[in-house]
Write an enzyme that holds these catalytic residues in place. Structure first.
Site, PDB file in Angstrom:
ATOM      1  N   HIS A 104       0.841  -1.281   0.035  1.00 29.28           N
ATOM      2  CA  HIS A 104      -0.087   0.114   0.165  1.00 29.28           C
ATOM      3  C   HIS A 104       0.816   1.223   0.008  1.00 29.28           C
ATOM      4  O   HIS A 104       1.901   1.258   0.658  1.00 29.28           O
ATOM      5  CB  HIS A 104      -0.711   0.016   1.232  1.00 29.28           C
ATOM      6  CG  HIS A 104      -1.768  -1.194   1.450  1.00 29.28           C
ATOM      7  ND1 HIS A 104      -2.713  -1.152   2.536  1.00 29.28           N
ATOM      8  CD2 HIS A 104      -1.942  -2.239   0.794  1.00 29.28           C
ATOM      9  CE1 HIS A 104      -3.362  -2.367   2.536  1.00 29.28           C
ATOM     10  NE2 HIS A 104      -2.873  -2.933   1.530  1.00 29.28           N
ATOM     11  N   ARG A 152      -0.787  -0.589  -4.254  1.00 28.11           N
ATOM     12  CA  ARG A 152      -2.164   0.091  -4.027  1.00 28.11           C
ATOM     13  C   ARG A 152      -2.082   1.385  -3.653  1.00 28.11           C
ATOM     14  O   ARG A 152      -1.354   1.621  -2.858  1.00 28.11           O
ATOM     15  CB  ARG A 152      -3.057  -0.859  -2.875  1.00 28.11           C
ATOM     16  CG  ARG A 152      -4.415  -0.183  -2.766  1.00 28.11           C
ATOM     17  CD  ARG A 152      -4.920  -0.936  -1.372  1.00 28.11           C
ATOM     18  NE  ARG A 152      -4.807  -0.011  -0.380  1.00 28.11           N
ATOM     19  CZ  ARG A 152      -5.449  -0.164   0.727  1.00 28.11           C
ATOM     20  NH1 ARG A 152      -6.302  -1.018   1.106  1.00 28.11           N
ATOM     21  NH2 ARG A 152      -5.298   0.597   1.759  1.00 28.11           N
ATOM     22  N   TYR A 155      -8.920   6.516   7.024  1.00 26.62           N
ATOM     23  CA  TYR A 155      -8.547   5.242   6.974  1.00 26.62           C
ATOM     24  C   TYR A 155      -7.864   5.028   5.817  1.00 26.62           C
ATOM     25  O   TYR A 155      -8.535   4.912   4.887  1.00 26.62           O
ATOM     26  CB  TYR A 155      -9.620   4.397   7.568  1.00 26.62           C
ATOM     27  CG  TYR A 155      -9.092   2.757   7.703  1.00 26.62           C
ATOM     28  CD1 TYR A 155      -8.289   2.533   8.970  1.00 26.62           C
ATOM     29  CD2 TYR A 155      -9.393   2.003   6.548  1.00 26.62           C
ATOM     30  CE1 TYR A 155      -8.091   1.190   8.976  1.00 26.62           C
ATOM     31  CE2 TYR A 155      -8.862   0.632   6.719  1.00 26.62           C
ATOM     32  CZ  TYR A 155      -7.976   0.292   7.985  1.00 26.62           C
ATOM     33  OH  TYR A 155      -7.550  -0.882   8.060  1.00 26.62           O
ATOM     34  N   ASP A 179      -8.329   0.632  -3.651  1.00 26.40           N
ATOM     35  CA  ASP A 179      -9.464   0.230  -2.454  1.00 26.40           C
ATOM     36  C   ASP A 179     -10.452   1.358  -2.168  1.00 26.40           C
ATOM     37  O   ASP A 179     -10.233   2.327  -1.654  1.00 26.40           O
ATOM     38  CB  ASP A 179      -8.781  -0.128  -1.375  1.00 26.40           C
ATOM     39  CG  ASP A 179      -9.517  -1.170  -0.283  1.00 26.40           C
ATOM     40  OD1 ASP A 179     -11.070  -1.006  -0.671  1.00 26.40           O
ATOM     41  OD2 ASP A 179      -8.988  -1.714   0.772  1.00 26.40           O
ATOM     42  N   HIS A 223     -13.100   0.938  -0.139  1.00 27.65           N
ATOM     43  CA  HIS A 223     -13.584   0.479   1.220  1.00 27.65           C
ATOM     44  C   HIS A 223     -14.994   0.720   1.308  1.00 27.65           C
ATOM     45  O   HIS A 223     -15.486   1.021   2.319  1.00 27.65           O
ATOM     46  CB  HIS A 223     -12.924   1.362   2.154  1.00 27.65           C
ATOM     47  CG  HIS A 223     -11.498   1.348   2.480  1.00 27.65           C
ATOM     48  ND1 HIS A 223     -11.106  -0.125   2.985  1.00 27.65           N
ATOM     49  CD2 HIS A 223     -10.236   1.727   2.285  1.00 27.65           C
ATOM     50  CE1 HIS A 223      -9.610  -0.145   3.222  1.00 27.65           C
ATOM     51  NE2 HIS A 223      -9.252   1.111   2.683  1.00 27.65           N
ATOM     52  N   GLU A 226     -11.133  -2.257  -5.825  1.00 23.33           N
ATOM     53  CA  GLU A 226     -11.532  -3.234  -4.602  1.00 23.33           C
ATOM     54  C   GLU A 226     -12.861  -2.590  -3.748  1.00 23.33           C
ATOM     55  O   GLU A 226     -12.850  -1.176  -3.384  1.00 23.33           O
ATOM     56  CB  GLU A 226     -10.184  -3.322  -3.796  1.00 23.33           C
ATOM     57  CG  GLU A 226     -10.577  -4.132  -2.672  1.00 23.33           C
ATOM     58  CD  GLU A 226      -9.173  -4.282  -1.699  1.00 23.33           C
ATOM     59  OE1 GLU A 226      -8.245  -3.890  -2.275  1.00 23.33           O
ATOM     60  OE2 GLU A 226      -9.518  -4.158  -0.497  1.00 23.33           O
ATOM     61  N   GLU A 249     -12.897  -9.331   1.108  1.00 21.40           N
ATOM     62  CA  GLU A 249     -12.204  -9.525   2.356  1.00 21.40           C
ATOM     63  C   GLU A 249     -13.102  -9.641   3.650  1.00 21.40           C
ATOM     64  O   GLU A 249     -12.712  -9.911   4.825  1.00 21.40           O
ATOM     65  CB  GLU A 249     -11.193  -8.156   2.700  1.00 21.40           C
ATOM     66  CG  GLU A 249     -11.838  -6.920   2.826  1.00 21.40           C
ATOM     67  CD  GLU A 249     -11.075  -5.660   2.972  1.00 21.40           C
ATOM     68  OE1 GLU A 249     -10.268  -5.557   2.008  1.00 21.40           O
ATOM     69  OE2 GLU A 249     -11.294  -5.005   3.872  1.00 21.40           O
ATOM     70  N   ARG A 283     -11.210 -12.076  -2.664  1.00 18.38           N
ATOM     71  CA  ARG A 283     -10.198 -11.733  -1.760  1.00 18.38           C
ATOM     72  C   ARG A 283     -10.483 -12.159  -0.465  1.00 18.38           C
ATOM     73  O   ARG A 283     -10.161 -11.615   0.744  1.00 18.38           O
ATOM     74  CB  ARG A 283     -10.314 -10.010  -1.565  1.00 18.38           C
ATOM     75  CG  ARG A 283     -10.058  -9.319  -2.993  1.00 18.38           C
ATOM     76  CD  ARG A 283      -9.501  -7.957  -2.844  1.00 18.38           C
ATOM     77  NE  ARG A 283      -8.360  -7.726  -2.014  1.00 18.38           N
ATOM     78  CZ  ARG A 283      -8.352  -7.264  -0.772  1.00 18.38           C
ATOM     79  NH1 ARG A 283      -9.601  -7.036  -0.031  1.00 18.38           N
ATOM     80  NH2 ARG A 283      -7.130  -7.436  -0.197  1.00 18.38           N
ATOM     81  N   GLU A 297      -2.080  -9.876  -0.999  1.00 22.37           N
ATOM     82  CA  GLU A 297      -1.844  -8.650  -0.203  1.00 22.37           C
ATOM     83  C   GLU A 297      -0.716  -8.793   0.610  1.00 22.37           C
ATOM     84  O   GLU A 297      -0.749  -9.905   1.318  1.00 22.37           O
ATOM     85  CB  GLU A 297      -3.168  -8.091   0.178  1.00 22.37           C
ATOM     86  CG  GLU A 297      -3.122  -6.810   0.917  1.00 22.37           C
ATOM     87  CD  GLU A 297      -4.372  -6.299   1.605  1.00 22.37           C
ATOM     88  OE1 GLU A 297      -5.273  -7.010   1.836  1.00 22.37           O
ATOM     89  OE2 GLU A 297      -4.320  -5.042   2.043  1.00 22.37           O
ATOM     90  N   TRP A 309     -17.501   2.751   5.386  1.00 26.58           N
ATOM     91  CA  TRP A 309     -16.342   3.300   5.143  1.00 26.58           C
ATOM     92  C   TRP A 309     -15.342   2.024   4.409  1.00 26.58           C
ATOM     93  O   TRP A 309     -15.673   1.271   4.322  1.00 26.58           O
ATOM     94  CB  TRP A 309     -15.554   3.835   6.257  1.00 26.58           C
ATOM     95  CG  TRP A 309     -14.916   2.661   7.177  1.00 26.58           C
ATOM     96  CD1 TRP A 309     -15.708   2.282   8.495  1.00 26.58           C
ATOM     97  CD2 TRP A 309     -13.878   1.953   7.333  1.00 26.58           C
ATOM     98  NE1 TRP A 309     -15.083   1.264   8.983  1.00 26.58           N
ATOM     99  CE2 TRP A 309     -14.004   0.958   8.320  1.00 26.58           C
ATOM    100  CE3 TRP A 309     -12.905   1.541   6.264  1.00 26.58           C
ATOM    101  CZ2 TRP A 309     -13.096  -0.085   8.582  1.00 26.58           C
ATOM    102  CZ3 TRP A 309     -11.855   0.580   6.460  1.00 26.58           C
ATOM    103  CH2 TRP A 309     -11.989  -0.251   7.743  1.00 26.58           C
TER     104      TRP A 309
END
Ligand code: CS2
Ligand code: MG
Length: 403
Positions: free
Chosen positions: A122, A147, A159, A211, A213, A237, A263, A284, A340, A403
């Protein structure tokens, strides 16, 4: 062989981990990860009060039967707590079986399908220039996939984008949840500018990922996907909350942008529609949240039929034990996509000596018997559990949002 003891170890070498140790009467033991970030103690109680008493005296070699016993036998199937508890036990049982066979776990999963496991790391930043610098720095460290996230001007860092408030944890983790502010109309025009700047500065010979989120609606995500198409992202993502899977059909109707999700999924049932309707490109799920090696393998095998590739979730709150299991699965399955990998604190590595290794953008499972990850219980004792939570997010008018 019989299971004689099941220990549940909670420690916080930078962030909280719940680790399971399954001990047998033949001296062999296995290690598993059962961490659910921000809800750790719920899994501890589930394991200690409801799982361990049922498994003492059983044959640890009956991995599938024990998985089914804990899954079907609970009656209350699925969900993150149940599946993390199953995962902790399942990883430990695979560890024991592979140690008994004196083989690295991937050999029991069919052997190698590839020579190395590509990872992404990241980069976050307060503005586009900072992200560009960060991506360039990771390129120099050998990363082929990165990422990229950027803070929204006019809003405090959120975040995954700004500097961490807890460097050791690698995220904005506090004793009580912090509250962040989200504004979609400020975010949507910014992201294409980020990736335009990245392509201009780092070129096309690198996989770029982003991402969301779970923060958008389907039509907003469709717009973002279209706007990002010129920059050929590896994936977008968690574009929308994952519960309403029909939403992915709306995104798909509008863009060829590859999509990744999963995730927070725990079983194949959570992703059945997304996979069988080919609404996503990467799934994921990760060993610790999807029922261990057994659960992960079931999902990836199902996905392979539909040309959906794997992409195990691997942030810092997925412990080195689950990371080890992921890497063994990654190296064995035919439909591997990417892994990841955020890396870990030094204290985390001290607590979890491991055979897997990372070098310049790629991981190796190592050749140690089992999954190759152990826990040093003396080190774990130095880092007691510390309550910590992920943040929550509100719109500018105070409405609670995803989020
Ligand atoms: C993130 C994670 O790694 C990712 O893609 O979405 O940081 C995630 O938010 C955390 O693992 C939640 O515990
Ligand atoms: Mg994510």
């Amino acid at each position: 062989m019989k299971i004689t003891d099941i220990k549940v170890i909670v420690a916080s070498p930078g962030r909280n981990f719940v680790t399971v140790k399954v001990v047998t009467d033949e001296g062999l033991y296995g290690i598993g990860d059962a961490t659910v970030n921000g809800r750790e103690k719920a899994v501890v109680a589930y394991l200690q009060d409801h799982v361990a008493p049922c498994l003492i005296g059983r044959d640890p070699g009956r991995i599938e039967d024990i998985w089914q016993y804990l899954y079907k036998g609970a009656y209350w199937r699925r969900g993150p707590i149940t599946m993390a508890a199953i995962a902790g036990i399942d990883m430990a049982l695979w560890d024991i079986k592979a140690k008994a066979a004196i083989m690295p776990l991937y050999q029991l999963l069919g052997g190698r399908s590839r020579e190395r496991v590509m990872v992404y790391k990241h980069v976050g930043g307060l503005d586009i220039a900072e992200v560009v610098d960060g991506v360039q720095a990771l390129r120099e460290q050998g990363l082929d996939a990165i990422r990229a996230q950027v803070s929204i001007p006019g809003l405090p860092p959120i975040y995954g984008t700004g500097p961490s408030t807890d460097q050791a944890a690698g995220g904005m983790v506090q004793a009580l949840p912090t509250e962040e502010v989200w504004a979609t109309h400020k975010y949507l025009p910014l992201v294409p500018k980020l990736f335009e700047a990245l392509r201009d500065n780092v070129g096309w010979d690198v996989h770029l990922l982003h991402d969301v989120h779970h923060r958008l609606t389907p039509i907003e995500a469709a717009r973002l996907g279209k706007d990002l198409e010129p920059f050929r992202l590896f994936w977008l993502e968690d574009a929308i909350p994952a519960e309403l899977q029909d939403g992915f059909r709306i995104i798909r109707q509008h863009t060829t942008q590859p999509l990744a999700v999963g995730e927070i999924f725990n079983t194949v049932w959570d992703c059945q529609q997304l996979i069988s309707e080919q609404l996503i490109d990467y799934i994921r799920v990760t060993s610790v949240h999807a029922g261990g090696v057994t659960g992960l393998k079931k999902i990836f095998d199902f996905a392979s039929i539909y040309h959906v590739r794997s992409a195990c979730h691997g942030p810092m709150d997925v412990s080195p034990v689950a990371m080890g299991c992921n890497i063994h699965v990654d190296v064995a399955i035919p439909n591997f996509g990417i892994q990841e990998y955020s890396g870990y604190t030094e204290a985390t590595h001290d607590m979890f000596p491991c055979a897997w290794s990372y070098e310049r953008g790629y991981l190796q499972p190592g050749e140690a018997p089992g999954h190759g990850v152990d826990i040093d219980e003396a080190v774990a004792e130095k880092y007691p559990y510390a309550p910590a939570y992920l943040p929550v997010a509100r719109l500018e008018d105070g409405t609670l949002t995803s989020w």
